[in-house]
Write a protein that holds these residues in place. Structure first.
Motif, PDB file in Angstrom:
ATOM      1  N   THR A 155     -74.353 -39.968 -12.556  1.00 30.37           N
ATOM      2  CA  THR A 155     -72.964 -40.597 -12.320  1.00 30.37           C
ATOM      3  C   THR A 155     -72.325 -39.061 -11.863  1.00 30.37           C
ATOM      4  O   THR A 155     -71.410 -38.549 -11.270  1.00 30.37           O
ATOM      5  N   ASN A 156     -73.117 -37.601 -12.343  1.00 26.72           N
ATOM      6  CA  ASN A 156     -72.757 -36.582 -11.716  1.00 26.72           C
ATOM      7  C   ASN A 156     -73.969 -35.718 -11.380  1.00 26.72           C
ATOM      8  O   ASN A 156     -74.954 -35.596 -11.523  1.00 26.72           O
ATOM      9  N   HIS A 157     -73.218 -34.562 -10.250  1.00 26.33           N
ATOM     10  CA  HIS A 157     -74.727 -33.820  -9.541  1.00 26.33           C
ATOM     11  C   HIS A 157     -73.874 -32.683  -9.449  1.00 26.33           C
ATOM     12  O   HIS A 157     -73.166 -31.907  -8.208  1.00 26.33           O
ATOM     13  N   ARG A 158     -74.330 -31.570 -10.143  1.00 24.97           N
ATOM     14  CA  ARG A 158     -73.700 -30.231  -9.586  1.00 24.97           C
ATOM     15  C   ARG A 158     -75.406 -29.568  -8.442  1.00 24.97           C
ATOM     16  O   ARG A 158     -76.039 -29.993  -8.680  1.00 24.97           O
ATOM     17  N   LEU A 216     -67.141 -28.055 -16.593  1.00 26.21           N
ATOM     18  CA  LEU A 216     -68.275 -28.188 -16.387  1.00 26.21           C
ATOM     19  C   LEU A 216     -69.472 -28.474 -17.975  1.00 26.21           C
ATOM     20  O   LEU A 216     -70.159 -29.183 -18.261  1.00 26.21           O
ATOM     21  N   ALA A 217     -68.944 -27.817 -18.811  1.00 27.02           N
ATOM     22  CA  ALA A 217     -69.086 -28.021 -20.145  1.00 27.02           C
ATOM     23  C   ALA A 217     -69.643 -29.486 -20.915  1.00 27.02           C
ATOM     24  O   ALA A 217     -70.283 -29.778 -21.388  1.00 27.02           O
ATOM     25  N   ILE A 218     -67.811 -29.611 -20.345  1.00 21.93           N
ATOM     26  CA  ILE A 218     -67.541 -31.421 -21.387  1.00 21.93           C
ATOM     27  C   ILE A 218     -68.411 -32.369 -20.584  1.00 21.93           C
ATOM     28  O   ILE A 218     -69.160 -33.295 -20.648  1.00 21.93           O
ATOM     29  N   GLU A 219     -68.674 -31.945 -18.825  1.00 21.01           N
ATOM     30  CA  GLU A 219     -69.508 -32.998 -18.139  1.00 21.01           C
ATOM     31  C   GLU A 219     -70.501 -32.731 -18.770  1.00 21.01           C
ATOM     32  O   GLU A 219     -71.951 -34.257 -18.519  1.00 21.01           O
ATOM     33  N   PHE A 220     -71.620 -31.790 -18.842  1.00 16.62           N
ATOM     34  CA  PHE A 220     -72.648 -31.968 -19.429  1.00 16.62           C
ATOM     35  C   PHE A 220     -73.243 -32.744 -20.962  1.00 16.62           C
ATOM     36  O   PHE A 220     -73.649 -32.694 -21.407  1.00 16.62           O
ATOM     37  N   ALA A 221     -71.498 -31.575 -21.460  1.00 16.01           N
ATOM     38  CA  ALA A 221     -72.310 -33.006 -23.172  1.00 16.01           C
ATOM     39  C   ALA A 221     -71.596 -34.417 -22.879  1.00 16.01           C
ATOM     40  O   ALA A 221     -72.682 -35.304 -23.933  1.00 16.01           O
ATOM     41  N   ASN A 222     -70.810 -35.117 -22.071  1.00 19.25           N
ATOM     42  CA  ASN A 222     -70.842 -36.124 -21.447  1.00 19.25           C
ATOM     43  C   ASN A 222     -71.740 -37.098 -21.522  1.00 19.25           C
ATOM     44  O   ASN A 222     -72.442 -38.204 -21.368  1.00 19.25           O
ATOM     45  N   ALA A 223     -72.985 -36.577 -20.373  1.00 15.24           N
ATOM     46  CA  ALA A 223     -74.092 -36.858 -19.807  1.00 15.24           C
ATOM     47  C   ALA A 223     -75.106 -37.422 -21.203  1.00 15.24           C
ATOM     48  O   ALA A 223     -75.277 -36.934 -22.235  1.00 15.24           O
ATOM     49  N   THR A 251     -75.751 -18.769 -14.838  1.00 17.09           N
ATOM     50  CA  THR A 251     -74.696 -18.468 -14.893  1.00 17.09           C
ATOM     51  C   THR A 251     -74.026 -19.746 -15.470  1.00 17.09           C
ATOM     52  O   THR A 251     -73.625 -19.515 -16.130  1.00 17.09           O
ATOM     53  N   TYR A 252     -74.731 -20.646 -14.990  1.00 18.26           N
ATOM     54  CA  TYR A 252     -74.373 -22.290 -15.088  1.00 18.26           C
ATOM     55  C   TYR A 252     -74.558 -22.152 -16.718  1.00 18.26           C
ATOM     56  O   TYR A 252     -73.910 -23.188 -16.709  1.00 18.26           O
ATOM     57  N   ILE A 253     -75.766 -22.268 -17.062  1.00 14.72           N
ATOM     58  CA  ILE A 253     -75.937 -22.219 -18.195  1.00 14.72           C
ATOM     59  C   ILE A 253     -75.317 -21.062 -19.328  1.00 14.72           C
ATOM     60  O   ILE A 253     -74.683 -21.563 -20.607  1.00 14.72           O
ATOM     61  N   ASP A 254     -74.733 -19.957 -18.963  1.00 17.34           N
ATOM     62  CA  ASP A 254     -73.360 -19.245 -19.687  1.00 17.34           C
ATOM     63  C   ASP A 254     -72.206 -20.342 -19.369  1.00 17.34           C
ATOM     64  O   ASP A 254     -71.474 -20.308 -20.215  1.00 17.34           O
ATOM     65  N   LEU A 255     -71.899 -21.080 -18.446  1.00 15.50           N
ATOM     66  CA  LEU A 255     -70.935 -21.587 -18.274  1.00 15.50           C
ATOM     67  C   LEU A 255     -71.379 -22.991 -18.808  1.00 15.50           C
ATOM     68  O   LEU A 255     -69.733 -22.943 -20.036  1.00 15.50           O
ATOM     69  N   ILE A 256     -72.005 -23.016 -19.351  1.00 15.52           N
ATOM     70  CA  ILE A 256     -71.943 -25.076 -20.009  1.00 15.52           C
ATOM     71  C   ILE A 256     -72.247 -24.161 -21.691  1.00 15.52           C
ATOM     72  O   ILE A 256     -71.532 -25.279 -22.779  1.00 15.52           O
ATOM     73  N   SER A 257     -72.653 -23.553 -22.398  1.00 17.26           N
ATOM     74  CA  SER A 257     -72.745 -23.194 -23.620  1.00 17.26           C
ATOM     75  C   SER A 257     -71.770 -22.565 -24.356  1.00 17.26           C
ATOM     76  O   SER A 257     -71.212 -20.833 -24.441  1.00 17.26           O
ATOM     77  N   ARG A 258     -71.002 -23.877 -25.173  1.00 15.83           N
ATOM     78  CA  ARG A 258     -69.345 -23.124 -25.017  1.00 15.83           C
ATOM     79  C   ARG A 258     -69.244 -23.906 -26.619  1.00 15.83           C
ATOM     80  O   ARG A 258     -69.619 -24.927 -27.325  1.00 15.83           O
TER      81      ARG A 258
END
Ligand SMILES: Cc1cc2nc3c(=O)[nH]c(=O)nc-3n(C[C@H](O)[C@H](O)[C@H](O)COP(=O)(O)O)c2cc1C
Length: 194
Positions: free
Chosen positions: A36-39, A79-86, A106-113
């Motif tokens: 459903t999403n691709h980063r 990014l964090a909400i998208e990650f949480a919703n998968a 860097t992505y990990i630092d952005l989604i870990s909220r």
């Protein structure tokens, strides 16, 4: 399952981690799952290191954030909400200098909220992402996956576990600069058993 795919190799042609993530994706799609999403982290404008506006924005209540803080935190929120919703994740992770690539870190630092992917409780932090499944494809040139200098596997296992994601399947395509065919065959064998 709604799957979020995350590619973290800067190369598009010839990337072993992408090639194997493609095989895995096709297999999961064949059994009714959807990407459903691709980063694609090296090509995604949201994946930047950020500055003090983002840092301070994280710790400022929304109604008190400056315009610069609001703008700086918006990408991380998305990014964090998208990650949480998968429901599930395919993470394609090349080994760079014994760890993950800079873009994946860097992505990990952005989604870990706090408040989105984990919470602080009096007894300590607790992951909020439950009943998720993660597949991690690790490509290495000369370092054996599972050896004591493989920091990718324990790091991602610890990080995903911190968020509550404990069902993780690792697919190793290691030593591909020593024997490409063997590394890919081993990973394909792991995927065939999924
Ligand atoms: C900057 C850089 C650092 C690397 N560091 C390592 C390493 O520490 N250990 C290793 O086994 N391979 C290392 N490699 C090789 C890559 O892991 C290997 O080429 C892998 O296939 C990369 O994934 P990709 O094919 O999906 O791009 C490195 C490659 C680059 C470009």
């Amino acid at each position: 399952m709604n799957i979020l795919r995350i590619d973290s190799s800067p190369r598009r042609d010839g990337s072993v981690s992408r090639q194997l993530a493609d095989v895995l994706q096709q297999k999961l799609e064949a059994s009714g799952n959807k990407i459903t999403n691709h980063r694609d982290l090296y090509y995604d404008e949201l994946i930047t290191l950020g500055n003090e506006d983002r840092y301070n924005g994280y710790f400022t209540p929304p109604e008190m954030q400056t315009d610069a803080q609001i703008a700086a935190v918006a990408g991380s929120n998305e990014l964090a909400i998208e990650f949480a919703n998968a429901d599930a994740y395919i993470i394609a992770a090349p080994m760079y200098n014994f760890s993950v690539t800079a873009a994946l870190k860097t992505y990990i630092d952005l989604i870990s909220r706090a408040g989105i992917s984990f919470n602080y409780l009096p007894e300590g932090p607790i992951g909020l992402l439950k009943n998720k499944k993660a597949y991690v494809v690790i490509a290495t040139g000369g370092t054996p996956v599972g050896s004591e200098v493989d920091f990718v596997t324990p790091y991602l296992k610890t990080f995903l576990g911190f968020l509550g994601i404990t069902d993780v399947t690792f697919i190793a395509a290691d030593l591909v600069n020593v024997n490409l065919e063997e590394g890919i065959a081993k990973a394909n064998d792991t995927i065939s058993k999924i």
